[in-house]
Design an enzyme around this catalytic site. Structure first.
Site, PDB file in Angstrom:
ATOM      1  N   THR A   1       1.398  -1.070  -0.019  1.00 40.76           N
ATOM      2  CA  THR A   1      -0.359   0.221   0.216  1.00 40.76           C
ATOM      3  C   THR A   1       1.042   1.234   0.375  1.00 40.76           C
ATOM      4  O   THR A   1       2.025   1.879   1.007  1.00 40.76           O
ATOM      5  CB  THR A   1      -0.768  -0.229   1.543  1.00 40.76           C
TER       6      THR A   1
ATOM      7  N   LYS B   1      -7.138   1.198  -3.699  1.00 43.87           N
ATOM      8  CA  LYS B   1      -6.489   0.149  -1.799  1.00 43.87           C
ATOM      9  C   LYS B   1      -7.078   1.259  -0.983  1.00 43.87           C
ATOM     10  O   LYS B   1      -7.366   0.733  -0.157  1.00 43.87           O
ATOM     11  CB  LYS B   1      -5.552  -0.450  -1.960  1.00 43.87           C
TER      12      LYS B   1
ATOM     13  N   LYS C   1      -1.299   6.753   9.389  1.00 39.18           N
ATOM     14  CA  LYS C   1      -0.464   6.287   7.980  1.00 39.18           C
ATOM     15  C   LYS C   1      -1.073   5.827   6.226  1.00 39.18           C
ATOM     16  O   LYS C   1      -1.401   6.935   5.495  1.00 39.18           O
ATOM     17  CB  LYS C   1       0.132   5.333   7.949  1.00 39.18           C
TER      18      LYS C   1
END
Lengths: 291, 291, 291, 291
Positions: A93, A169, A238
């Site tokens: 990711t 994603k 994050k």
């Protein structure tokens, strides 16, 4: 197929293991040596440098974030020394800004770049049941499809531009964080009227919200059990940041995203950064003085 | 059983119809006469005043909101003239402040009060497949259980305090609004990178978010199709307001709730109050200049 | 004193002009040549490279942002070739992350680094009436104090760590943005009851809020006059971003900052990025359908 | 002039005292008797019922909120028994919904209604230096102008519709709450980089934000000294609620208002409801783990 595999955290180790089991020749590299040895025990070969893992038809990378991917793929010189024609299947990711940079860099050195991030936690990776969103050059995607079939239960193709899989994603993780916050707020509300989170969530996650995301995180919120961390809250922060910065680049405000970021920052400031990110779902109870 | 039924909107009409089909004797009252006549055609008797509908063992009320419930049940004198021992099965979505007032008033006149709000839209009500959350005095709930079984597919008991069912319903609607906003923001984010909402939502509502709430509203957001309204946006604003005011009474901040309220208000100000409340899921696209 | 001055936008040109008037020898550098020629006409010397401007006792930099400062000071090699003992007086609004990097880099090459960002727009800079917040090594600050006295009406010393001046500037701009948003929301509220923004703001900015920030921006909001831009909305978005990222680095959530960012992004998405950032104060009227 | 004065809290007592000093005949009523006796000592007459205070040319009311105004003015029958032609000068901070109701009720009984809420705390009221916003029928306002001149330093006329003064007062209090939150967030941000709130606020409240609101609350935030309460946080929560509900009635979202409400609720949940509302400016420090 001869496959390089870079990044053997919980997820990567499971995914690489499945490739080995499926009969592929897998060259593994990881910063720490423990998981390397473990996979060598399963039949992998150890690459001594990231560059060595690029001596393959397909290189899979599953590193923690932008920074580690930058260090291992770019700064190590691994990519620059790769043979033209190699396919890099990037499954981590990453931020859209960094993926844009990667796409450009790969084009220069003649390495094909595919984004194929995954939905699912460690146990799902081990079971080979990930949901994989994939985007990249058609021919390259076709070539890696058998590998995706080994690692995942379903592949969701999204076209040729790798950023498309990347942003899906990021959006998916944003939706998970939203679901967690929503359950947390709803729980704080009903608890103030005497209804325990477990009772509320039992009803909702078996009716309107009978979905894996709600059942999984709902159970953790119901019990306010946020350890051990399957996915650390700091990583959640994050990932919400990835959504916000991707939005900022295109002038897309995400008001729920902003609330999520603020609440996650507060959680970290209150010493909860090491907990599972479902601990976000405990903030509302704390904020209202109920926990 | 002899049942009074007050409030024959889309939901109430379906629910009363099922009680008639199940063989009960149903006295119906509604402000407008059309649905009364329709149900009389199915075997109901028409009550000329709300008070007449209280000449029954159990009175079901399914009115639009606090104001109409206040007018029809309290201000009409219907409750004050009710026989002691009657059970009032209140199935509408009402504020906790007003339900508290109702509980007190019922206690004074010796009428049992049960809160039994429902999850499900009109078609689900007609099919007798509602999910019903119920709370009230044990014996009274046992007595109405056969009626709940007729109107719903599952009854979720929540104890003796009617507020408990009330707040779970309010929390559930807040969760639906959150899911709509979340899908709207995620869609605006991915669209800015070329991924259509339909493609994003197809993936997510078939994997992590494979739940009725997400599938139902996700389809409407994917197509940006918000008419005809199954549940008007102005009603959604009212329901989010119920969550916020219930929270305020107990000092429970709901930051997502606040964002929802602001965005719903904006939608109304922009002339979208008459649309289905899933139109909330179109605001992020508009705000980011993509629709 | 022999002074290098790098960056001659509206602010820098006025500040450098005042140093020339005060009798200093000023070597100016700017990417475009027009302002260079203008200042040469006032008695400055033109530096052909950024590095040439470092041939001085003190170098003042007043560039637009992190990126231009990085290009001109670091990537050009200007800093690396500077004499040890030179003082760099950095007066731009920069991120704390970049200032940290600058501090480290300066230490390596033996150049003293002082942060001295300013409050005030172009006209204030021309008049030499800026408010300057300054932090850096004591002796170096003492040496540049006469220059600060020429450029500003007041210097506010904040100690030895340059980040301290940096963060106060960032916090000040955040407070300005908050004031603008606040006036915008208050105006939208009263206008919906028939009170024009001008009437509301006339009262408040002459009583409780009789301060330059409110009077200045209040006048623009009262008239909904956001052109010409004294400070572009996109720069305001950048500055609010500096506050949010500085907060994120220390786990400090800024909920107002998050709202500001979302509303500024929305403004840019709606085509208002080129307007003065006080246009943020027009969003609430638009959102509520009143403009 | 013969004046009835209802409501002798800290504010009302000071205002009524000034009317007495100016030579008016003042009939005072208050629920508790202490302030009544105090004012009788200054020359007032005690009214034994609210209705008795209406035996005057002008009745001033300065009660705490909607509820107490409803009880004392409406439910007591005082208004219904008033002589036609009496002027009611309503100086409290009330909701627009309730003021609308009051306007209607006054019209029925032939009593003139003027809204004249004030800016300023107790000490300002005692000094006769309030800022008064006034709206109501022209002739009636002219008649009470001498009284406003005694109680305030400046009167800000806003036309004939009483709601106009009402909403300006509500907007002003919203702006105060915003200023407090803004200073709190800015302080938390700079403190995380070692700059004390006192140092930040000293600079800003003497430059861009050199206004009474910022100086007054800035001093309290700088010292994190929130007791004794000049204006309780719970009252601040009430006032922010007045802004939000006024906005809701006209479809005006107030995103800063929503954040303020959430943060004030959190403060109450954390046991800070009895503190001065400037304690809102301490939440950001607490949330970020710095206090």
């Amino acid at each position: 197929m001869r496959i390089g595999f870079i990044g053997l955290g919980g997820m990567g180790k499971g995914m690489a293991g499945n490739l080995i089991k499926a009969g592929h020749e897998v060259l593994v590299w990881n910063r720490s040596q423990e998981p390397v040895q473990e996979l060598v025990g399963q039949g992998a070969k150890a690459a001594s440098e990231p560059a060595d893992a690029f001596d393959a038809e397909v290189v899979v990378s599953m590193l923690a974030d932008d920074a580690s991917t930058r260090a291992v793929i770019l700064e190590s010189g691994a990519l620059d020394n790769a043979r033209a024609g190699v396919i890099h299947l990037s499954m981590a990711t990453l931020s859209v800004a960094f993926v844009s940079e990667l796409i450009e860099h790969h084009a220069k050195v003649g390495v094909e770049y595919i984004s194929a991030p995954v939905f699912g936690r460690t146990d799902v990776a081990v079971a080979g049941n990930l949901n994989i969103v994939v985007a990249g050059p058609q021919a390259a995607v076709s070539k890696v499809q058998p590998l995706l079939d080994v690692m995942g239960q379903t592949t969701w193709p999204l076209g040729e531009d790798p950023l498309r899989a990347n942003i899906v994603k990021i959006a998916g993780n944003f939706m998970l964080a939203s679901a967690i916050e929503t359950m947390g707020e709803a729980s704080a509300l009903t608890k103030s009227y005497g209804v325990e989170p477990a009772d509320l969530l039992n009803i909702l996650t078996n009716t309107l919200f009978a979905a894996p995301a709600y059942k999984n995180y709902g159970a953790m919120i119901a019990e306010q059990r946020f350890e051990p961390a399957a996915f650390k809250l700091t990583l959640g922060l994050k990932d919400v940041g990835l959504a916000l910065s991707a939005g900022q680049a295109k002038n897309v405000p995400l008001p729920f995203g902003s609330v999520l970021r603020d609440n996650l920052l507060e959680a970290v400031a209150q010493g909860e950064g090491h907990l599972d990110w479902s601990a976000l779902g405990g903030r509302a109870l704390k904020r209202s003085g109920q926990a």
